[in-house]
Design an enzyme around this catalytic site. Structure first.
Site, PDB file in Angstrom:
ATOM      1  N   SER A 119       0.834  -1.188   0.000  1.00  0.00           N
ATOM      2  CA  SER A 119       0.000   0.000   0.000  1.00  0.00           C
ATOM      3  C   SER A 119       0.880   1.253   0.000  1.00  0.00           C
ATOM      4  O   SER A 119       1.674   1.446  -0.911  1.00  0.00           O
ATOM      5  CB  SER A 119      -0.954  -0.037   1.193  1.00  0.00           C
ATOM      6  OG  SER A 119      -1.992   0.900   1.061  1.00  0.00           O
ATOM      7  N   GLU A 122      -9.317  -5.687  -4.157  1.00  0.00           N
ATOM      8  CA  GLU A 122      -8.761  -4.691  -3.241  1.00  0.00           C
ATOM      9  C   GLU A 122      -9.856  -3.857  -2.580  1.00  0.00           C
ATOM     10  O   GLU A 122      -9.827  -3.578  -1.382  1.00  0.00           O
ATOM     11  CB  GLU A 122      -7.811  -3.764  -4.007  1.00  0.00           C
ATOM     12  CG  GLU A 122      -6.580  -4.421  -4.581  1.00  0.00           C
ATOM     13  CD  GLU A 122      -5.437  -4.480  -3.593  1.00  0.00           C
ATOM     14  OE1 GLU A 122      -5.562  -3.926  -2.480  1.00  0.00           O
ATOM     15  OE2 GLU A 122      -4.402  -5.094  -3.934  1.00  0.00           O
ATOM     16  N   HIS A 179      -7.792  -5.764   0.071  1.00  0.00           N
ATOM     17  CA  HIS A 179      -6.543  -5.063   0.344  1.00  0.00           C
ATOM     18  C   HIS A 179      -5.927  -5.561   1.656  1.00  0.00           C
ATOM     19  O   HIS A 179      -6.624  -5.751   2.645  1.00  0.00           O
ATOM     20  CB  HIS A 179      -6.838  -3.567   0.448  1.00  0.00           C
ATOM     21  CG  HIS A 179      -5.638  -2.688   0.507  1.00  0.00           C
ATOM     22  ND1 HIS A 179      -4.813  -2.485  -0.573  1.00  0.00           N
ATOM     23  CD2 HIS A 179      -5.124  -1.932   1.519  1.00  0.00           C
ATOM     24  CE1 HIS A 179      -3.849  -1.640  -0.237  1.00  0.00           C
ATOM     25  NE2 HIS A 179      -4.018  -1.290   1.027  1.00  0.00           N
TER      26      HIS A 179
END
Length: 501
Positions: free
Chosen positions: A185, A298, A424
């Site tokens: 990320s 995600e 995610h």
């Protein structure tokens, strides 16, 4: 059993347990407070004697994630000013210098720390890789844009940590000539910037970007959050003005203004900015081996826990498409491929491709020795070698060195927790072979065989630059990690990715 390692700043005491040596809370730069606040990282003062490195050091100032994400992504809050610190896990026995993997945590540049149990490096050390995890300044302290302070201070912290690794890791059994940076990320976005930074040149030799594409903004856009905070505080939008504000008040206001933003929905936040010092405006493609990828769904981390997936109706979807200027042909293509999907799913799938999968594919394309081999607008790859077996071989560079390789992956296993699916951050516990501390997202019955496969791929890449599947070429091979059955798929969902161009 205690163990002593020597750094340029002094000796540190770690601990060996079950054949793994660990050192925690080693400072790599001076505490970024007082005269060092809003400044570039300063060197650590050397110490006499032996410094204990048995506990995690202070974490960067931050507020926890807001509900309901706070239940899924825990935070660790360790008070103290020496927050520019790092941790090392290494094999407990002497031997040949080992490859090094430096982990840079995510958290939207405003959350996270290296002290999370999920990031425990024991499995990497067990398998012959020295794992280093780092803390860096977050939020306005690390990424607020001021006219009287260096930009990208959190990125400068990361560079200082990598410099520490270069200068000291040999004392922990690591090879300073085989350093891989790895992040997820915001950590991956940071690495994408480090790949272009002249300040970071030579500090690492391979890079892994998990669910984070190259992303920078102009200084003016990056300063918007600081200007909004300054207006609320009634102080100048300068580092000097902010230095006089109570520390708790600054954190509370930061959370009030940006705490609800997310990568899919957008909103005010903190960004890496183009400053032509740390981050150049027009960098060349990175020249080291890359491993890139994202998770299949995600968006579900932000759409599922708060109920947004069900709240998005056809009208909401239409308005979102207008807001983000999504071409009608793109929307029709995604709808046609998912005739029974909810509007929230269609919006989330498009957001994942627009923000992650597409940019990572384009980064991979930009690094091909002959870019014509992978024109993403060409569905049949006409310039690829027509002989059986694939694309034309790539000629070595002058002097016999090979061009940098790129490998793409997708994490596809779907978590049963709350219907999060392949969301995610889900892959992190598998990469670290640490499913016990990944249960919040993956549940108690996550498949260990998948962790074995994925962790082994990361070990292989850090060790030799080869994770175990075909490098990116005209066929667009993507390693899909799933259970049961991990496989390599050629050009997955290529028609939808092409539609964005």
């Amino acid at each position: 059993m205690d163990i002593i390692a020597t750094t340029l700043q002094g000796k540190v005491r770690g601990r060996v347990e079950e054949g793994i040596a660990s050192y925690r809370g080693i400072p790599y730069a001076a505490a970024p407070f007082g005269g060092h606040r809003f400044r570039a990282p300063a060197p650590v003062e050397p110490w006499d004697g032996i410094r204990d490195a048995l506990e995690f050091g202070p974490t960067a100032p931050q507020r926890p994630y807001r509900p309901p994400l706070d239940r899924l992504i825990p935070d660790v809050d360790i008070p103290g000013e020496e927050c520019l610190n790092l941790n090392v896990w290494a094999p407990g026995t002497a031997g040949e210098p080992r490859p090094v993997l430096v982990w840079i945590h995510g958290g939207s540049l405003r959350n996270g720390s290296a002290a999370l149990p999920l990031y425990d490096g024991r499995a990497f050390a067990r398998d012959g890789v020295v794992l280093v995890s780092i803390n860096y300044r977050l939020g306005v302290e690390g990424f607020g844009v001021f006219p009287d302070a260096p930009d990208n201070r959190g990125l400068l912290d990361q560079i200082a940590a990598l410099t520490w690794v270069r200068d000291n890791i040999a004392g922990f059994g690591g090879d300073p000539g085989r350093v891989t940076v790895c992040g997820e990320s915001a950590g991956a976005i940071s690495i994408a910037a480090l790949l272009t930074s002249p300040r970071a040149a030579g500090l690492f030799h391979r890079a892994i970007l998990q669910s984070g594409p190259p992303h920078t903004v102009t200084r003016d856009k990056g300063a918007r959050t600081v200007r909004a905070m300054a207006k609320a505080l009634r102080v100048p939008a300068t580092a000097e003005g902010f230095a006089g504000v109570d520390h708790v008040r600054l954190l509370d206001l930061q959370d009030e203004l940006v705490g609800g933003a997310d990568p899919v929905g957008g909103g005010p936040g903190f960004h890496i900015v183009v400053d032509d010092d740390v981050v150049p405006a027009d960098p060349p493609p990175p020249s080291v081996d890359l491993l890139l990828g994202c998770n299949r769904e995600e968006y579900r981390l932000w759409f599922v826990p708060n109920g947004a997936l069900d709240r998005v109706n056809r009208l909401t979807l239409r308005l979102a498409l207008l807001k983000f200027r999504v071409p009608g042909r793109v929307a029709r293509l995604y709808r046609a491929g998912r005739p029974d999907a909810k509007p929230g799913v269609i919006l989330g799938e498009m957001a994942t491709d627009l923000l992650l999968r597409g940019p990572l594919n384009r980064l991979a394309d930009s690094r091909l020795a002959d870019p014509r081999l992978a024109d993403p607008r060409s569905g049949d790859f006409r310039l690829a070698d027509s002989r059986p077996g694939g694309s034309r071989p790539v000629d070595p560079l002058p002097g016999g060195s090979r061009p940098a390789r790129t490998y793409l992956y997708e994490f596809a296993w779907r978590s049963p927790v709350l219907g999060l699916g392949a969301c995610h951050a889900l892959e992190i516990g598998f990469v670290f072979d640490n499913l016990r501390h990944g249960e919040a997202l993956a549940g108690p019955d996550a498949p260990q065989p998948l962790a074995d496969v994925m962790h082994r791929a990361w070990i292989g890449f850090a060790t030799s630059g080869d994770p175990g599947w075909t490098a990116w070429d005209a066929r667009r091979p993507v390693r899909v990690f799933d259970h049961p059955g991990t496989s390599t798929v050629l050009a997955p969902r290529q028609e939808e990715l092409r539609a964005w161009l």
